[in-house]
Design a protein around this motif. Structure first.
Motif, PDB file in Angstrom:
ATOM      1  N   LYS A   6       0.813  -1.220   0.000  1.00  0.00           N
ATOM      2  CA  LYS A   6       0.000   0.000   0.000  1.00  0.00           C
ATOM      3  C   LYS A   6       0.843   1.266   0.000  1.00  0.00           C
ATOM      4  O   LYS A   6       0.314   2.356  -0.225  1.00  0.00           O
ATOM      5  CB  LYS A   6      -0.888   0.029   1.252  1.00  0.00           C
ATOM      6  N   GLY A   7       2.149   1.133   0.324  1.00  0.00           N
ATOM      7  CA  GLY A   7       2.958   2.325   0.583  1.00  0.00           C
ATOM      8  C   GLY A   7       2.741   2.717   2.033  1.00  0.00           C
ATOM      9  O   GLY A   7       1.668   2.427   2.602  1.00  0.00           O
ATOM     10  N   TRP A   8       3.721   3.381   2.648  1.00  0.00           N
ATOM     11  CA  TRP A   8       3.620   3.604   4.093  1.00  0.00           C
ATOM     12  C   TRP A   8       2.480   4.525   4.479  1.00  0.00           C
ATOM     13  O   TRP A   8       1.838   4.345   5.497  1.00  0.00           O
ATOM     14  CB  TRP A   8       4.951   4.084   4.672  1.00  0.00           C
ATOM     15  N   ARG A   9       2.176   5.522   3.593  1.00  0.00           N
ATOM     16  CA  ARG A   9       1.117   6.479   3.964  1.00  0.00           C
ATOM     17  C   ARG A   9      -0.235   5.782   4.086  1.00  0.00           C
ATOM     18  O   ARG A   9      -0.937   5.913   5.099  1.00  0.00           O
ATOM     19  CB  ARG A   9       1.014   7.594   2.923  1.00  0.00           C
ATOM     20  N   ALA A  10      -0.583   5.006   3.048  1.00  0.00           N
ATOM     21  CA  ALA A  10      -1.889   4.332   3.059  1.00  0.00           C
ATOM     22  C   ALA A  10      -1.910   3.248   4.139  1.00  0.00           C
ATOM     23  O   ALA A  10      -2.917   3.082   4.840  1.00  0.00           O
ATOM     24  CB  ALA A  10      -2.178   3.727   1.688  1.00  0.00           C
ATOM     25  N   ALA A  11      -0.802   2.526   4.295  1.00  0.00           N
ATOM     26  CA  ALA A  11      -0.759   1.446   5.302  1.00  0.00           C
ATOM     27  C   ALA A  11      -0.963   2.034   6.696  1.00  0.00           C
ATOM     28  O   ALA A  11      -1.711   1.479   7.508  1.00  0.00           O
ATOM     29  CB  ALA A  11       0.567   0.692   5.209  1.00  0.00           C
ATOM     30  N   CYS A  12      -0.304   3.160   6.973  1.00  0.00           N
ATOM     31  CA  CYS A  12      -0.441   3.785   8.298  1.00  0.00           C
ATOM     32  C   CYS A  12      -1.835   4.413   8.455  1.00  0.00           C
ATOM     33  O   CYS A  12      -2.416   4.362   9.546  1.00  0.00           O
ATOM     34  CB  CYS A  12       0.644   4.833   8.528  1.00  0.00           C
ATOM     35  N   ALA A  13      -2.365   4.982   7.385  1.00  0.00           N
ATOM     36  CA  ALA A  13      -3.693   5.592   7.468  1.00  0.00           C
ATOM     37  C   ALA A  13      -4.732   4.539   7.853  1.00  0.00           C
ATOM     38  O   ALA A  13      -5.683   4.814   8.580  1.00  0.00           O
ATOM     39  CB  ALA A  13      -4.057   6.248   6.140  1.00  0.00           C
ATOM     40  N   HIS A  53      -2.074   1.267  14.664  1.00  0.00           N
ATOM     41  CA  HIS A  53      -1.021   0.556  15.409  1.00  0.00           C
ATOM     42  C   HIS A  53       0.308   0.586  14.653  1.00  0.00           C
ATOM     43  O   HIS A  53       1.379   0.617  15.257  1.00  0.00           O
ATOM     44  CB  HIS A  53      -1.463  -0.874  15.702  1.00  0.00           C
ATOM     45  N   LEU A  54       0.217   0.585  13.316  1.00  0.00           N
ATOM     46  CA  LEU A  54       1.435   0.714  12.514  1.00  0.00           C
ATOM     47  C   LEU A  54       1.929   2.167  12.575  1.00  0.00           C
ATOM     48  O   LEU A  54       3.132   2.421  12.661  1.00  0.00           O
ATOM     49  CB  LEU A  54       1.155   0.279  11.068  1.00  0.00           C
ATOM     50  N   THR A  55       0.979   3.112  12.575  1.00  0.00           N
ATOM     51  CA  THR A  55       1.347   4.535  12.704  1.00  0.00           C
ATOM     52  C   THR A  55       2.142   4.758  13.991  1.00  0.00           C
ATOM     53  O   THR A  55       3.058   5.583  14.027  1.00  0.00           O
ATOM     54  CB  THR A  55       0.081   5.418  12.714  1.00  0.00           C
ATOM     55  N   ALA A  56       1.798   3.986  15.047  1.00  0.00           N
ATOM     56  CA  ALA A  56       2.523   4.124  16.321  1.00  0.00           C
ATOM     57  C   ALA A  56       4.003   3.784  16.158  1.00  0.00           C
ATOM     58  O   ALA A  56       4.836   4.166  16.977  1.00  0.00           O
ATOM     59  CB  ALA A  56       1.892   3.232  17.384  1.00  0.00           C
ATOM     60  N   GLY A  57       4.321   3.076  15.088  1.00  0.00           N
ATOM     61  CA  GLY A  57       5.722   2.719  14.828  1.00  0.00           C
ATOM     62  C   GLY A  57       6.508   3.824  14.142  1.00  0.00           C
ATOM     63  O   GLY A  57       7.746   3.783  14.094  1.00  0.00           O
ATOM     64  N   LEU A  58       5.784   4.820  13.603  1.00  0.00           N
ATOM     65  CA  LEU A  58       6.467   5.886  12.845  1.00  0.00           C
ATOM     66  C   LEU A  58       7.263   6.763  13.811  1.00  0.00           C
ATOM     67  O   LEU A  58       6.687   7.445  14.650  1.00  0.00           O
ATOM     68  CB  LEU A  58       5.410   6.707  12.088  1.00  0.00           C
ATOM     69  N   ASN A  59       8.588   6.736  13.705  1.00  0.00           N
ATOM     70  CA  ASN A  59       9.447   7.481  14.638  1.00  0.00           C
ATOM     71  C   ASN A  59      10.044   8.735  14.012  1.00  0.00           C
ATOM     72  O   ASN A  59      10.209   9.743  14.685  1.00  0.00           O
ATOM     73  CB  ASN A  59      10.581   6.584  15.144  1.00  0.00           C
ATOM     74  N   VAL A  60      10.408   8.643  12.736  1.00  0.00           N
ATOM     75  CA  VAL A  60      11.045   9.788  12.060  1.00  0.00           C
ATOM     76  C   VAL A  60      10.513   9.849  10.630  1.00  0.00           C
ATOM     77  O   VAL A  60      10.400   8.807   9.964  1.00  0.00           O
ATOM     78  CB  VAL A  60      12.590   9.638  12.013  1.00  0.00           C
TER      79      VAL A  60
END
Ligand code: NAD
Length: 363
Positions: free
Chosen positions: A327-334, A338-345
């Motif tokens: 999906k690409g990180w933007r769509a996957a996190c959207a 819980h995956l968005t919680a992994g976004l650090n930088v």
């Protein structure tokens, strides 16, 4: 998406970010997988295994970092790896940024999007990409403790399960979470007499319902802890207070109450340890003696069983890795908070509140 998996370069790190099975699944999803030559060797996977899965073998890390849109690793990138990251690239690995301002600055400078395994959450409030390593460390703890207890290693010379006519070792496990439960099950399976201490009554109830008859439970008051520690041949430290240093639950003075040659396995050492006398050790020189009590305090225990740890980590990371690639990180996190919680930088700034606060930086 082009997915790259370089060889781990941290000292004595034998795990690898992608198993051949994970590579095969990613390829079946239509992605390209590039694996550095020899990346899987330490975990028992050959370049042939990856080629059979459909991956391409790259000569060196440079080739992987240059070509890949997403880099999948195990340990935080080392300085020479950080220098190869670039803006727009996705990094999916353990980062542990809170105590590491140098790495954080390099990741900010790189412009890459960095998702840390250790801050991905699940619906039950757990940390699904940290849990497999706690399971491994927990199961390993009695094994390493049993070795520490051997006379030649400075231990008490007690066999975990005893023999007919000779009683078993007594094991106290402080903390009944993921590490503690796995440690208690293995110690009990070896025939030891095991008690798990925890501060959470709901947790003790749960353990008692599931494992009553296999091991005992005890409320972790200071008095109960002191009594069980004094009577134990082996004490396993497995407490965690999320986001904080481990509380010191056993003082140096208490060592003199313990049986000479007893073994301490402080799994919580990666959070500072729960024994006053704990200091981090390595697989090369894992044990030391304080006042006749043998301490085993290896901070990266899962590295000792790199193959099991790699497969366990791969099982846990694969669905997230596939979601990011598909999906690409933007769509996957959207789609998945819980995956968005992994976004650090991301894009030159810290995107995780606790990480920013720990480092005293802007969020
Ligand atoms: P967890 O959250 O699943 O369990 C921790 C337990 O400790 C909880 O049940 C909690 O109630 C209990 N606890 C908290 N304070 C306590 C106290 N004062 N007395 C008794 N119990 C208390 O955590 P986990 O996944 O089991 O991890 C435990 C520790 O092991 C962590 O520090 C983790 O980082 C560490 N760990 C180390 C390695 C290694 O290689 N050394 C590997 C994996 C995990």
């Amino acid at each position: 998406m082009k997915i790259g998996c370089p060889t781990e370069v941290k000292t004595r790190e034998y795990r690898v970010g992608l198993t051949p099975h994970a590579a095969r699944e990613a390829i079946a999803h239509g992605h390209e997988v590039l694996v550095q030559a020899g990346a899987g060797t330490g975990a028992g996977f050959s370049d042939e295994d990856y080629k059979e899965a459909g991956a391409t073998i790259a000569a060196d890390a440079q080739a992987v970092f240059e070509a890949a849109e997403m880099i999948v690793k195990v340990k935080e990138p080392q300085p020479k790896e950080r220098a190869m990251l670039r803006g727009g690239q996705l990094l999916f690995t353990y980062l542990h940024l809170a105590p590491d301002p140098e790495q954080t600055d390099d990741l900010i400078r790189s412009g890459a999007t960095c998702i840390a395994y250790e801050t991905v959450t699940d619906a039950r409030g757990g940390l699904p990409l940290l849990a497999p390593m706690s399971e491994v460390a927990g199961k390993l703890a009695p094994q390493m403790g049993a070795w520490t207890l051997q006379k030649a290693n400075g231990g008490r010379g007690v066999l975990m399960g005893g023999v007919p006519g000779v009683g078993p070792a007594r094991v106290a496990v402080i903390g009944g979470g993921v590490v503690g439960t796995h440690a208690a099950r293995v110690a009990a399976g070896m025939g030891a007499d095991v008690t798990v201490l925890d501060r959470s009554l709901p947790r003790l109830r749960q353990l008692d319902e599931t494992f009553g008859g296999v091991f005992r439970t005890s409320y972790a008051s200071a008095g109960n802890t002191a009594e069980l520690v004094a009577g134990a041949d082996m004490v396993i430290g497995a407490v965690l207070v999320a986001g904080a240093a481990a509380p010191k639950l056993v003082t140096r003075a208490q060592l003199s109450q313990m049986k000479p040659g007893a073994a301490i396995v402080d799994v919580a050492i990666d959070q500072g340890g729960c024994f006053e006398t704990s200091r981090a050790t390595t697989h090369d020189d894992p044990i030391y003696d304080v006042d006749g009590i043998m301490h085993y305090c290896v901070a990266n225990m899962p590295g000792a069983v790199a193959r099991t740890s790699t497969i366990a980590l791969g099982n846990a990371t694969m669905p997230y890795m596939l979601a990011l690639a598909d999906k690409g990180w933007r769509a996957a996190c959207a789609e998945d908070p819980h995956l968005t919680a992994g976004l650090n930088v991301h894009d030159g700034r810290i995107t995780h509140r606790a990480v920013a606060e720990a480092l005293g930086r802007d969020f």
